[in-house]
Design a protein around this motif. Structure first.
Motif, PDB file in Angstrom:
ATOM      1  N   TYR A 261      -5.445   7.013   6.093  1.00  0.00           N
ATOM      2  CA  TYR A 261      -5.945   5.776   5.467  1.00  0.00           C
ATOM      3  C   TYR A 261      -4.848   4.730   5.434  1.00  0.00           C
ATOM      4  O   TYR A 261      -5.080   3.560   5.767  1.00  0.00           O
ATOM      5  CB  TYR A 261      -6.429   6.094   4.048  1.00  0.00           C
ATOM      6  CG  TYR A 261      -6.817   4.872   3.243  1.00  0.00           C
ATOM      7  CD1 TYR A 261      -8.108   4.359   3.291  1.00  0.00           C
ATOM      8  CD2 TYR A 261      -5.885   4.227   2.420  1.00  0.00           C
ATOM      9  CE1 TYR A 261      -8.464   3.235   2.557  1.00  0.00           C
ATOM     10  CE2 TYR A 261      -6.237   3.110   1.684  1.00  0.00           C
ATOM     11  CZ  TYR A 261      -7.518   2.619   1.747  1.00  0.00           C
ATOM     12  OH  TYR A 261      -7.860   1.504   1.024  1.00  0.00           O
ATOM     13  N   TRP A 262      -3.659   5.129   5.037  1.00  0.00           N
ATOM     14  CA  TRP A 262      -2.514   4.204   4.973  1.00  0.00           C
ATOM     15  C   TRP A 262      -2.189   3.627   6.348  1.00  0.00           C
ATOM     16  O   TRP A 262      -2.011   2.428   6.510  1.00  0.00           O
ATOM     17  CB  TRP A 262      -1.319   4.967   4.403  1.00  0.00           C
ATOM     18  CG  TRP A 262      -0.017   4.250   4.447  1.00  0.00           C
ATOM     19  CD1 TRP A 262       0.418   3.259   3.612  1.00  0.00           C
ATOM     20  CD2 TRP A 262       1.052   4.479   5.377  1.00  0.00           C
ATOM     21  NE1 TRP A 262       1.698   2.858   3.959  1.00  0.00           N
ATOM     22  CE2 TRP A 262       2.103   3.594   5.035  1.00  0.00           C
ATOM     23  CE3 TRP A 262       1.226   5.353   6.444  1.00  0.00           C
ATOM     24  CZ2 TRP A 262       3.304   3.553   5.742  1.00  0.00           C
ATOM     25  CZ3 TRP A 262       2.413   5.325   7.148  1.00  0.00           C
ATOM     26  CH2 TRP A 262       3.440   4.426   6.797  1.00  0.00           C
TER      27      TRP A 262
ATOM     28  N   LEU B  15       0.846  -1.197   0.000  1.00  0.00           N
ATOM     29  CA  LEU B  15       0.000   0.000   0.000  1.00  0.00           C
ATOM     30  C   LEU B  15       0.878   1.242   0.000  1.00  0.00           C
ATOM     31  O   LEU B  15       1.658   1.446   0.930  1.00  0.00           O
ATOM     32  CB  LEU B  15      -0.916   0.013   1.232  1.00  0.00           C
ATOM     33  CG  LEU B  15      -1.930   1.161   1.285  1.00  0.00           C
ATOM     34  CD1 LEU B  15      -2.948   1.017   0.164  1.00  0.00           C
ATOM     35  CD2 LEU B  15      -2.647   1.199   2.631  1.00  0.00           C
TER      36      LEU B  15
ATOM     37  N   HIS C  96      -6.926   8.450  -0.148  1.00  0.00           N
ATOM     38  CA  HIS C  96      -5.834   7.574   0.274  1.00  0.00           C
ATOM     39  C   HIS C  96      -4.736   8.415   0.941  1.00  0.00           C
ATOM     40  O   HIS C  96      -3.586   8.427   0.512  1.00  0.00           O
ATOM     41  CB  HIS C  96      -5.252   6.801  -0.923  1.00  0.00           C
ATOM     42  CG  HIS C  96      -6.180   5.780  -1.487  1.00  0.00           C
ATOM     43  ND1 HIS C  96      -7.281   6.112  -2.256  1.00  0.00           N
ATOM     44  CD2 HIS C  96      -6.191   4.415  -1.404  1.00  0.00           C
ATOM     45  CE1 HIS C  96      -7.917   5.004  -2.610  1.00  0.00           C
ATOM     46  NE2 HIS C  96      -7.282   3.964  -2.108  1.00  0.00           N
TER      47      HIS C  96
ATOM     48  N   SER D 172      -5.018   1.279   7.647  1.00  0.00           N
ATOM     49  CA  SER D 172      -5.007  -0.001   6.945  1.00  0.00           C
ATOM     50  C   SER D 172      -3.864  -0.894   7.433  1.00  0.00           C
ATOM     51  O   SER D 172      -4.049  -2.098   7.656  1.00  0.00           O
ATOM     52  CB  SER D 172      -4.883   0.237   5.435  1.00  0.00           C
ATOM     53  OG  SER D 172      -4.839  -0.980   4.723  1.00  0.00           O
TER      54      SER D 172
ATOM     55  N   SER E  37       0.081   4.667  -8.929  1.00  0.00           N
ATOM     56  CA  SER E  37      -1.167   5.233  -8.415  1.00  0.00           C
ATOM     57  C   SER E  37      -1.603   6.485  -9.163  1.00  0.00           C
ATOM     58  O   SER E  37      -2.722   6.958  -8.962  1.00  0.00           O
ATOM     59  CB  SER E  37      -1.028   5.547  -6.924  1.00  0.00           C
ATOM     60  OG  SER E  37      -0.026   6.514  -6.704  1.00  0.00           O
TER      61      SER E  37
ATOM     62  N   TYR F 256      -8.287  10.189  -5.935  1.00  0.00           N
ATOM     63  CA  TYR F 256      -7.504   9.114  -5.316  1.00  0.00           C
ATOM     64  C   TYR F 256      -6.707   9.619  -4.126  1.00  0.00           C
ATOM     65  O   TYR F 256      -6.717   9.019  -3.040  1.00  0.00           O
ATOM     66  CB  TYR F 256      -6.555   8.492  -6.347  1.00  0.00           C
ATOM     67  CG  TYR F 256      -5.593   7.488  -5.738  1.00  0.00           C
ATOM     68  CD1 TYR F 256      -5.978   6.178  -5.518  1.00  0.00           C
ATOM     69  CD2 TYR F 256      -4.312   7.876  -5.339  1.00  0.00           C
ATOM     70  CE1 TYR F 256      -5.119   5.257  -4.930  1.00  0.00           C
ATOM     71  CE2 TYR F 256      -3.435   6.970  -4.756  1.00  0.00           C
ATOM     72  CZ  TYR F 256      -3.847   5.672  -4.553  1.00  0.00           C
ATOM     73  OH  TYR F 256      -2.988   4.776  -3.966  1.00  0.00           O
TER      74      TYR F 256
END
Length: 861
Positions: free
Chosen positions: A527-528, A293, A523, A531, A479, A519
């Motif tokens: 979020y990173w 990620l 993200h 996760s 990305s 995006y």
């Protein structure tokens, strides 16, 4: 009452600690042990809250000494990723930071500074002596590891340093210092430790050595090189094992993760598999999860700066300065991998080929200060200045237009945001970079704000637009699907990309901008972080469902995770059971069990033949060799064991003793399928160097253990699919094992051998065996263990002694293990000795009986 893990930490504090401190206070290791909260009132209970311990080379702290008061002043560094990731943790989560302080604190001040930082900032500093820091950071990290992890081998001094043992020892020592600091604040039963980047890659080994069940993750922010590059490291195994001592290993892109997995396969022989979207490596009973990620930016920080009046004023000034100009922007660290000189050459070529752009296009290049010093940095700085001066002198005007505006850092985040706001295009031209968040920050800034819109003269109907030129070789490239991707080494391609960015319509710029902004805003760093934290919790959830055993020393240390009921088979357990039983079934695998896998000559020794004969001579024993080998070599090797049973080719052929005929476990099979399978296997054998075909009477095996690990594994998957397709209507099973693909008749397995032998003993003797010993080492032997377990569940053997035993401490369906082949032989010798003593005892009893009869006859006479 304190948990055991806290007692372990309290034991670290000795009377010497109090004398050194010279104060009547509890050491930091105790005062901040695990973030306890105690309920008020009598009988209040201690409640623990899991902490997140974030470990990085540097703390997210800015430090400076106030000259007037001669005291240290500290503040959080809001630009630090390690501070920003806190937003992704659950609310009210306590976060403790461990790392070095970017300041030279005197030894006499270090204890007070440590106390202050822990109490006020939840930071634990690791003070490193200057000589140790120089060897660790500049010597090993920046001048050795950094180039190699960016695909550059140190062939010359300008390309990094050669491996130096003293620098490696410094790296090891610093990682150990970090481990000791973590132990001061760690509650291993509750807390999660998150390590960052290549500076601390062997730290997990020190942590796992101390606490086997520690909840541990690492994220690598740099690239991970291909196996051809990585394998040049003299300490490659130690670093890989450091990663594998974690529960979760994170990478920005699949390419980096793929290279890591390839290294684990080629150098450690480990295979990975994907289950429901999660990639995992099986490592001595533990599953090491792989997280892919890319990191994001802190949206709140950029939004806050965009809305500031100071930023708007800065934008107005820049807009006036570059009035009538198209601004392209580059923001890079000053190092050899950022491709700044290549970017300048492309700018020069753009102006050479397009006279109409001269005087109209400006490339603003901001360089952040170098993170290390050395000839490589000096050469890069000298080169880019020479190229910039050359282009400016050729296309610029005296006292006026400069096509390249070069700005040496440090440049504040606010100033960078102002430059993002006025730039039509950002150029990120690195030849290799782990991630690079400049395009993200640029995109969010170009989304605008009321203050910025006013400063830029944007109206409510003006569309948002941005263009990104990005290198194919950096982590953010995958990305950014709307970016213009370039090969930075191709000057023509970069020049064309710059031209396209300048001439692109506002509508297309807006479409690309909106795609990126959607995006990036969803993200972000929170979020990173969230996760990763969730995946780390998932990876650690089974820690207390297994037993952990520490194996190895130093940086080769690892833990073996076993089923709670899995234990070593001891003489004191099996021999008494052996002695008290009278109907015994002993099943023994051959290769890897009684014969070491590394032995070239696979024939049994005279000692092994003698040992088997001693076991077979006991009338209470039925001993069988159960092997995947063909019946011809097995019957030849064990011809001198008349009472030994043999089950060959995984049970397809069975012989009860040397005088009995060979039986087949199934009806005589139609082997015409071999005519279909052999040409297919032969094709893959010819295409895969190092592979070969082993043809048995009942089966065919394609072996690739001598082939290239990755290619062999790849070909095995293809062969498996191919054979399953062409043999769909044949009565065979196609199975993939360790370095093999095997085709054999249906209904043939070592598990069926167990069922057959138990049923035969029950029919001939009227009862099942009351002692069952089964020893094996590989996947095919797991079928025997599985059959034994199922047999016990469905038809429990009354008062039976069952010993299913694998060779080596590894995950298995067996309940017991023995360390290696010599231990198997030793165990069988104990059993044979027990049989010998029993036989001697029977002979003595018979002799005593005969003496008694003789005496009676004499009396009668």
């Amino acid at each position: 009452m304190l948990p055991e893990s806290w007692k372990d930490q309290l034991s670290l504090v000795s009377a010497d600690d109090y004398r050194i401190m010279g104060r009547n206070r509890i050491p930091n290791a105790v005062t901040k042990l695990s973030g306890l909260e105690t309920n008020d009132g009598d009988g209040g209970a201690c409640v623990t809250k899991p902490k997140r311990i974030v470990v990085s080379n540097q703390l997210p702290i800015r430090a400076h000494r106030d000259i007037s008061s001669n005291t240290w002043c500290f503040e959080f560094d809001n630009d630090s990723l390690y501070l920003q990731l806190k937003d992704g943790f659950p609310p009210e989560t306590e976060v403790v930071y461990v790392g070095s302080l970017n300041a030279d604190v005197l030894v006499s001040e270090q204890e007070d500074v440590s106390t202050f930082l822990l109490e006020k900032f939840q930071c634990v500093p690791t003070f490193l002596p200057s000589d140790l820091l120089n060897k660790y950071y500049h010597g090993f990290c920046k001048h050795y590891l950094w180039p190699i992890f960016h695909y550059l081998l140190p062939m010359t001094q300008a390309q990094g340093s050669l491996f130096d043992k003293s620098n490696w020892r410094a790296y090891t020592k610093v990682n150990k210092i970090f481990a000791d600091k973590i132990f001061e604040v760690l509650n291993p039963d509750e807390d999660y430790v998150w390590i960052h980047d290549y500076h601390l890659m062997i730290l997990p080994t020190f942590l796992r050595n101390r606490f086997h069940r520690i909840k541990l993750g690492i994220f690598l922010h740099s690239p991970f090189p291909s196996s051809e590059i990585y394998r040049t490291l003299p300490v490659r195994d130690e670093i890989l094992k450091g990663f594998l001592n974690c529960d979760l290993v994170g990478f920005h892109t699949f390419d980096y993760a793929r290279h890591f997995l390839s290294c684990c396969s080629r150098m450690l022989g480990l295979d990975y598999e994907s289950k429901r979207g999660y990639i995992g490596l099986e490592y001595f009973g533990r599953t090491v999860s792989i997280k892919i990620l890319p990191i994001g930016i802190h949206m709140g920080q950029i939004e806050s700066i965009k809305g500031a009046e100071e930023t708007a004023e800065k934008v107005k000034g820049l807009r006036e300065r570059f009035k009538g100009k198209i601004v392209m922007l580059g923001v890079d660290d000053l190092d050899m991998f950022k491709g700044i000189s290549l970017k300048f050459w492309a700018m020069g070529q753009l102006l050479e080929q397009n006279e109409g752009l001269r005087g109209k296009v400006v490339l603003v290049q901001i360089t952040n200060p170098a993170r290390s010093s050395g000839k490589d940095v000096q050469d890069v700085e000298k080169q880019i200045h020479l190229i910039a001066d050359e282009i400016n002198s050729k296309f610029g005007t005296p006292g006026g237009y400069k096509p390249i505006v070069f700005m040496n850092g440090p440049v504040s985040t606010l100033d960078k945001v102002a430059y993002y706001a006025i730039s039509e295009c950002v150029v990120v031209n690195a030849v290799r970079d782990g991630m690079n968040l400049v395009p993200y920050k640029y995109t969010v800034t170009r989304q605008g704000s009321p203050a910025l819109d006013a400063a830029l003269g944007f109206g409510p109907d003006d569309v948002r637009r941005s263009v990104i030129i990005v290198s194919e070789f950096i982590g953010c490239s995958p990305s950014l699907s709307g970016a213009i991707r370039v090969n930075p080494w191709n000057i023509d391609a970069v020049t064309d990309a710059m031209s396209s960015a300048i001439t692109m319509s506002d509508k297309e710029k807006n479409l690309r901008h909106q795609k990126h902004h959607k995006y990036i805003s969803s993200h972000d760093v929170a979020y990173w972080s969230r996760s990763y934290d969730q995946d780390l919790q998932r990876a650690c959830k089974d820690h207390y469902n297994k037993r952990f055993w520490g194996v190895g020393f130093g940086l080769g240390f690892r833990v073996v995770a076993l089923d709670p009921n899995f234990r070593k088979l001891g003489v004191e357990t099996i021999v008494p059971a052996y002695k008290k039983t009278s109907s015994r079934l002993i099943l023994l695998d051959y290769d890897g069990t009684m014969m070491d896998q590394d032995t070239l000559d696979k024939r049994p020794s005279d000692d092994l033949i003698s040992l088997l004969n001693r076991l077979c001579d006991d009338p209470n024993n039925l001993v069988f060799i159960v092997s995947g080998r063909g019946k011809d070599p097995l019957s030849k090797w064990f011809d001198s064991c008349p009472n030994l049973g043999i089950s060959a080719e995984h049970g397809y052929f069975t012989r009860w003793n040397v005088n009995s005929p060979w039986e087949t476990s199934v009806l005589p099979a139609d082997l015409s399928w071999k005519k279909i399978a052999k040409p297919v296997m032969s094709h893959y054998m010819e295409a895969t160097d190092g592979s070969f075909i082993e043809e048995k009477e009942s089966a065919m095996v394609w072996q690739h253990h001598e082939a290239d690990p990755s290619f062999g594994s790849w070909q095995a998957k293809e062969l498996l699919d191919h054979l399953e397709s062409v043999l769909t209507n044949e009565p065979v099973v196609v199975k993939r094992g360790q370095h093999i693909v095997e085709v054999k008749p249906q209904g043939v397995s070592k598990g069926n051998v167990v069922e057959h032998l138990i049923a035969t003993m029950r029919n001939s003797k009227g009862k099942r065996p009351d002692f069952l010993l089964c020893i094996g080492d590989d996947r095919s032997d797991e079928d025997m263990f599985d059959s034994i377990v199922k047999h016990q569940d469905v038809s429990p053997i009354a008062f039976a002694e069952v010993f299913a035993c694998t060779v080596g401490q590894k995950p298995s369906k067996a309940k017991y293990y023995l360390d290696d082949t010599p231990m198997v032989i030793k165990m069988l010798e104990w059993l044979a000795s027990a049989s010998d003593r029993s036989k001697d005892s029977e002979q003595q009893s018979k002799f005593t009986f005969q003496q008694g009869q003789c005496r009676n006859e004499i009396i009668d006479l």
